[in-house]
Write a protein that holds these residues in place. Structure first.
Motif, mmCIF file in Angstrom:
data_model
loop_
_atom_site.group_PDB
_atom_site.id
_atom_site.type_symbol
_atom_site.label_atom_id
_atom_site.label_comp_id
_atom_site.label_asym_id
_atom_site.label_seq_id
_atom_site.Cartn_x
_atom_site.Cartn_y
_atom_site.Cartn_z
ATOM 1 N N LEU A 274 53.559 -33.943 -65.926
ATOM 2 C CA LEU A 274 52.173 -33.794 -66.454
ATOM 3 C C LEU A 274 51.124 -33.281 -65.861
ATOM 4 C CD1 LEU A 274 53.332 -36.471 -67.880
ATOM 5 C CD2 LEU A 274 51.327 -37.893 -67.617
ATOM 6 N N SER A 275 50.381 -32.435 -66.383
ATOM 7 C CA SER A 275 49.390 -31.601 -65.748
ATOM 8 C C SER A 275 48.070 -31.517 -66.636
ATOM 9 C CB SER A 275 50.039 -30.408 -65.460
ATOM 10 O OG SER A 275 48.934 -29.364 -64.837
ATOM 11 N N GLU A 276 46.971 -31.692 -66.164
ATOM 12 C CA GLU A 276 45.813 -31.257 -66.977
ATOM 13 C C GLU A 276 45.319 -29.726 -66.822
ATOM 14 O OE1 GLU A 276 43.658 -33.497 -68.339
ATOM 15 O OE2 GLU A 276 43.945 -35.351 -67.618
ATOM 16 N N TYR A 277 44.994 -29.218 -68.008
ATOM 17 C CA TYR A 277 44.462 -27.744 -68.032
ATOM 18 C C TYR A 277 43.165 -27.869 -68.795
ATOM 19 C CZ TYR A 277 48.837 -25.425 -66.316
ATOM 20 O OH TYR A 277 49.815 -24.812 -65.682
ATOM 21 N N SER A 278 42.466 -26.593 -68.295
ATOM 22 C CA SER A 278 41.041 -26.414 -69.020
ATOM 23 C C SER A 278 41.281 -25.101 -69.374
ATOM 24 C CB SER A 278 40.012 -26.556 -68.007
ATOM 25 O OG SER A 278 39.593 -27.981 -67.677
ATOM 26 N N PHE A 279 40.817 -24.815 -70.538
ATOM 27 C CA PHE A 279 41.033 -23.276 -71.258
ATOM 28 C C PHE A 279 39.671 -22.950 -71.837
ATOM 29 C CE2 PHE A 279 45.230 -24.994 -71.723
ATOM 30 C CZ PHE A 279 45.906 -23.902 -71.794
ATOM 31 N N LEU A 280 39.178 -21.585 -71.592
ATOM 32 C CA LEU A 280 38.156 -20.994 -72.296
ATOM 33 C C LEU A 280 38.487 -20.048 -73.355
ATOM 34 C CD1 LEU A 280 35.023 -20.525 -71.959
ATOM 35 C CD2 LEU A 280 35.708 -18.423 -70.497
ATOM 36 N N ASN A 281 37.942 -20.215 -74.626
ATOM 37 C CA ASN A 281 38.248 -19.380 -75.511
ATOM 38 C C ASN A 281 37.466 -18.217 -75.619
ATOM 39 O OD1 ASN A 281 38.750 -18.320 -78.168
ATOM 40 N ND2 ASN A 281 37.754 -19.904 -79.515
ATOM 41 N N ILE A 282 38.039 -16.947 -75.265
ATOM 42 C CA ILE A 282 37.626 -15.649 -75.119
ATOM 43 C C ILE A 282 37.221 -14.862 -76.451
ATOM 44 C CG2 ILE A 282 38.153 -15.602 -73.025
ATOM 45 C CD1 ILE A 282 40.265 -13.347 -73.755
ATOM 46 N N LYS A 283 37.860 -15.454 -77.638
ATOM 47 C CA LYS A 283 37.300 -15.049 -79.015
ATOM 48 C C LYS A 283 36.407 -15.606 -79.630
ATOM 49 C CE LYS A 283 42.045 -13.143 -79.433
ATOM 50 N NZ LYS A 283 43.325 -12.986 -80.341
ATOM 51 N N GLY A 284 35.779 -14.788 -80.263
ATOM 52 C CA GLY A 284 34.574 -15.442 -81.327
ATOM 53 C C GLY A 284 33.236 -15.249 -80.682
ATOM 54 N N ASN A 285 32.315 -16.109 -81.311
ATOM 55 C CA ASN A 285 31.048 -15.931 -80.881
ATOM 56 C C ASN A 285 30.602 -17.608 -80.220
ATOM 57 O OD1 ASN A 285 30.241 -13.541 -81.410
ATOM 58 N ND2 ASN A 285 29.369 -14.108 -83.553
ATOM 59 N N ASN A 286 31.608 -18.213 -79.671
ATOM 60 C CA ASN A 286 31.171 -19.460 -78.935
ATOM 61 C C ASN A 286 30.285 -19.206 -77.733
ATOM 62 O OD1 ASN A 286 32.811 -19.962 -76.210
ATOM 63 N ND2 ASN A 286 34.357 -19.097 -77.570
ATOM 64 N N VAL A 287 29.747 -20.179 -77.454
ATOM 65 C CA VAL A 287 28.503 -20.237 -76.616
ATOM 66 C C VAL A 287 28.635 -19.896 -75.020
ATOM 67 C CG1 VAL A 287 28.376 -22.598 -76.096
ATOM 68 C CG2 VAL A 287 26.390 -21.570 -75.816
ATOM 69 N N PHE A 288 30.075 -19.937 -74.786
ATOM 70 C CA PHE A 288 30.642 -19.672 -73.398
ATOM 71 C C PHE A 288 30.976 -18.097 -73.080
ATOM 72 C CE2 PHE A 288 31.953 -23.978 -74.426
ATOM 73 C CZ PHE A 288 30.974 -24.736 -73.521
ATOM 74 N N VAL A 289 30.781 -17.331 -74.340
ATOM 75 C CA VAL A 289 31.428 -15.850 -74.153
ATOM 76 C C VAL A 289 30.548 -14.976 -74.485
ATOM 77 C CG1 VAL A 289 33.747 -16.509 -73.852
ATOM 78 C CG2 VAL A 289 32.919 -15.952 -76.162
ATOM 79 N N ILE A 290 29.328 -15.333 -75.220
ATOM 80 C CA ILE A 290 28.189 -14.606 -75.665
ATOM 81 C C ILE A 290 26.993 -14.825 -74.822
ATOM 82 C CG2 ILE A 290 29.096 -14.432 -77.874
ATOM 83 C CD1 ILE A 290 27.132 -16.140 -78.869
ATOM 84 N N ASP A 291 26.026 -13.932 -74.742
ATOM 85 C CA ASP A 291 25.098 -13.805 -73.923
ATOM 86 C C ASP A 291 23.911 -12.721 -74.460
ATOM 87 O OD1 ASP A 291 23.598 -14.687 -72.010
ATOM 88 O OD2 ASP A 291 24.210 -13.246 -70.252
ATOM 89 N N PRO A 292 22.806 -13.534 -74.703
ATOM 90 C CA PRO A 292 22.519 -14.919 -74.663
ATOM 91 C C PRO A 292 23.012 -15.796 -75.897
ATOM 92 C CG PRO A 292 20.648 -13.978 -75.549
ATOM 93 C CD PRO A 292 21.514 -12.821 -75.152
ATOM 94 N N PRO A 293 23.096 -17.136 -75.944
ATOM 95 C CA PRO A 293 23.388 -17.717 -76.973
ATOM 96 C C PRO A 293 22.474 -17.264 -78.330
ATOM 97 C CG PRO A 293 23.364 -19.311 -75.246
ATOM 98 C CD PRO A 293 22.728 -17.792 -74.675
ATOM 99 N N VAL A 294 23.000 -17.190 -79.522
ATOM 100 C CA VAL A 294 22.117 -16.783 -80.689
ATOM 101 C C VAL A 294 22.123 -18.038 -81.528
ATOM 102 C CG1 VAL A 294 21.681 -15.233 -82.274
ATOM 103 C CG2 VAL A 294 22.578 -14.381 -79.982
ATOM 104 N N TYR A 295 21.050 -18.511 -82.076
ATOM 105 C CA TYR A 295 20.799 -19.480 -83.201
ATOM 106 C C TYR A 295 20.260 -18.753 -84.200
ATOM 107 C CZ TYR A 295 22.336 -22.130 -79.196
ATOM 108 O OH TYR A 295 23.152 -23.000 -78.171
ATOM 109 N N ASN A 296 20.370 -19.297 -85.617
ATOM 110 C CA ASN A 296 19.420 -18.801 -86.537
ATOM 111 C C ASN A 296 18.269 -19.907 -86.675
ATOM 112 O OD1 ASN A 296 20.158 -21.324 -87.792
ATOM 113 N ND2 ASN A 296 21.981 -20.482 -88.977
ATOM 114 N N VAL A 297 17.427 -19.482 -87.573
ATOM 115 C CA VAL A 297 16.302 -20.246 -87.784
ATOM 116 C C VAL A 297 16.367 -21.712 -88.156
ATOM 117 C CG1 VAL A 297 14.970 -18.254 -88.473
ATOM 118 C CG2 VAL A 297 16.115 -19.646 -90.166
ATOM 119 N N HIS A 298 17.447 -22.161 -88.277
ATOM 120 C CA HIS A 298 17.754 -23.483 -88.580
ATOM 121 C C HIS A 298 18.395 -24.138 -87.414
ATOM 122 C CE1 HIS A 298 16.728 -23.010 -92.741
ATOM 123 N NE2 HIS A 298 17.580 -21.927 -92.738
#
Length: 328
Positions: A297-321
């Motif tokens: 048994l082992s715990e792992y933490s993964f980062l998703n480096i594809k797409g526009n998720n908040v952890f890999v784009i800078d700065p985070p971009v939100y629309n008007v809503h």
């Protein structure tokens, strides 16, 4: 006796000396470390992620060499070979190190020991208006969820566990308005008919049920069902070329009765989908007391480096809503 500072010339010299000292020392105290020292000339977040990905690719080369050494093919590699055979000994975890550099701070969220998780850049979610967390496997302990609620303004948490009736007592009553719990199980296929107990759902079905198109943090601890769950969920995204709809994955892997070729194929599927491991923590309580002593048994933490998720784009971009772009 007259003070030497009463002489204007001496006073000016002293002021110049003190100013010079502060000028020389200021860079030592305030200058932030620069990635340029490591050969990185572009210090934007996407550029750092690309640089760390080049480093991670070396790990894939190392894995191929290690398989050749102990195999020479995957089917010849044992998960946990007997003592001293071969020498030096190895375990399956040596092939899958958490070798990706998180481009933000890494910190423990929740209690030490069982329950807490290692997260990359939690502060990216502090003010995110459409923050969504999914947590599978509550088991009466919710220190992770409680700290996420405390440190973010808008995060909503969906929790699922058919073995308990609610989140753990760590979540304050006033925070319950941002939590949603169902006694459902997570599976690789839906099974929620009138006679089905417990009711089982795929991750895709639950997202559709909740009206979600993205998850910021996905936490999974489902006692070896993670293989069925992620095979069913991730493969369609790999085949379509679309990015996975979540930013980070914290998961406990249970290797009960698994063989190396099967686990290697599962891991390579996660990598192909863009998931990169940045932290690993062995479940030492289980590993110390389990029959046979194999660290399954082992715990792992993964980062998703594809797409526009908040952890890999800078700065985070939100629309008007206040929502993420549709290509999340």
């Amino acid at each position: 006796m007259a003070s030497p500072l009463r002489n204007p010339r001496n006073a000016l010299l002293l002021i110049a000396f003190v100013a010079g000292v502060f000028y020389l020392l200021a860079p030592l105290k305030t200058a932030p470390p620069s990635n340029k020292a490591f050969g990185f000339t572009d210090e934007t977040l996407p550029a750092r992620v690309r640089s760390y990905e080049r480093i991670y690719q070396k790990v894939l080369e190392g894995r191929a060499k290690l398989i050749q050494k102990f195999g020479p093919t995957p089917k010849d590699v044992a998960m946990f070979p007997p003592d001293k055979d071969p020498w030096p000994p190895y375990t399956v975890w040596d092939f899958f190190p958490p070798a990706f550099n998180c481009p933000h701070e890494i910190e423990r969220v929740g209690q030490l020991g069982d329950g807490g998780k290692w997260v990359c850049g939690l502060d990216r979610l502090q003010d995110k208006p459409d923050c969504v967390i999914y947590s599978f496997g509550i088991n009466g302990e919710s220190s992770f969820e409680a700290e996420v609620l405390e440190r973010t303004q808008h995060c909503q948490i969906w929790g699922y566990d058919f073995s308990v009736r609610s989140f753990g007592p760590q979540i304050p009553t006033f925070s319950l308005r941002r939590t949603h719990f169902k006694a459902y199980g997570l599976s690789g296929k839906d099974s929620h008919g009138p006679q089905d107990k417990p009711k089982m759902y795929t991750l895709q079905s639950l997202m559709e049920m909740n009206g979600h198109t993205h998850i910021d943090l996905l936490k999974i601890d489902v006692e070896s069902w993670e293989f069925d769950v992620l095979n069913a969920f991730v493969k369609p995204y790999v085949e379509s070329g679309k990015p996975l709809p979540f930013g980070q994955l914290s998961i406990e892997l249970h290797l009960w009765n698994r063989k190396f070729p099967e686990f290697l194929a599962f891991w390579e599927m996660l990598e192909e989908a863009g998931l990169r491991p940045f932290f690993q923590e062995m479940n030492m309580v289980y590993n110390n007391y389990a029959k046979g002593g194999e660290p399954e048994l082992s715990e792992y933490s993964f980062l998703n480096i594809k797409g526009n998720n908040v952890f890999v784009i800078d700065p985070p971009v939100y629309n008007v809503h206040g929502s993420r772009p549709v290509d999340y």
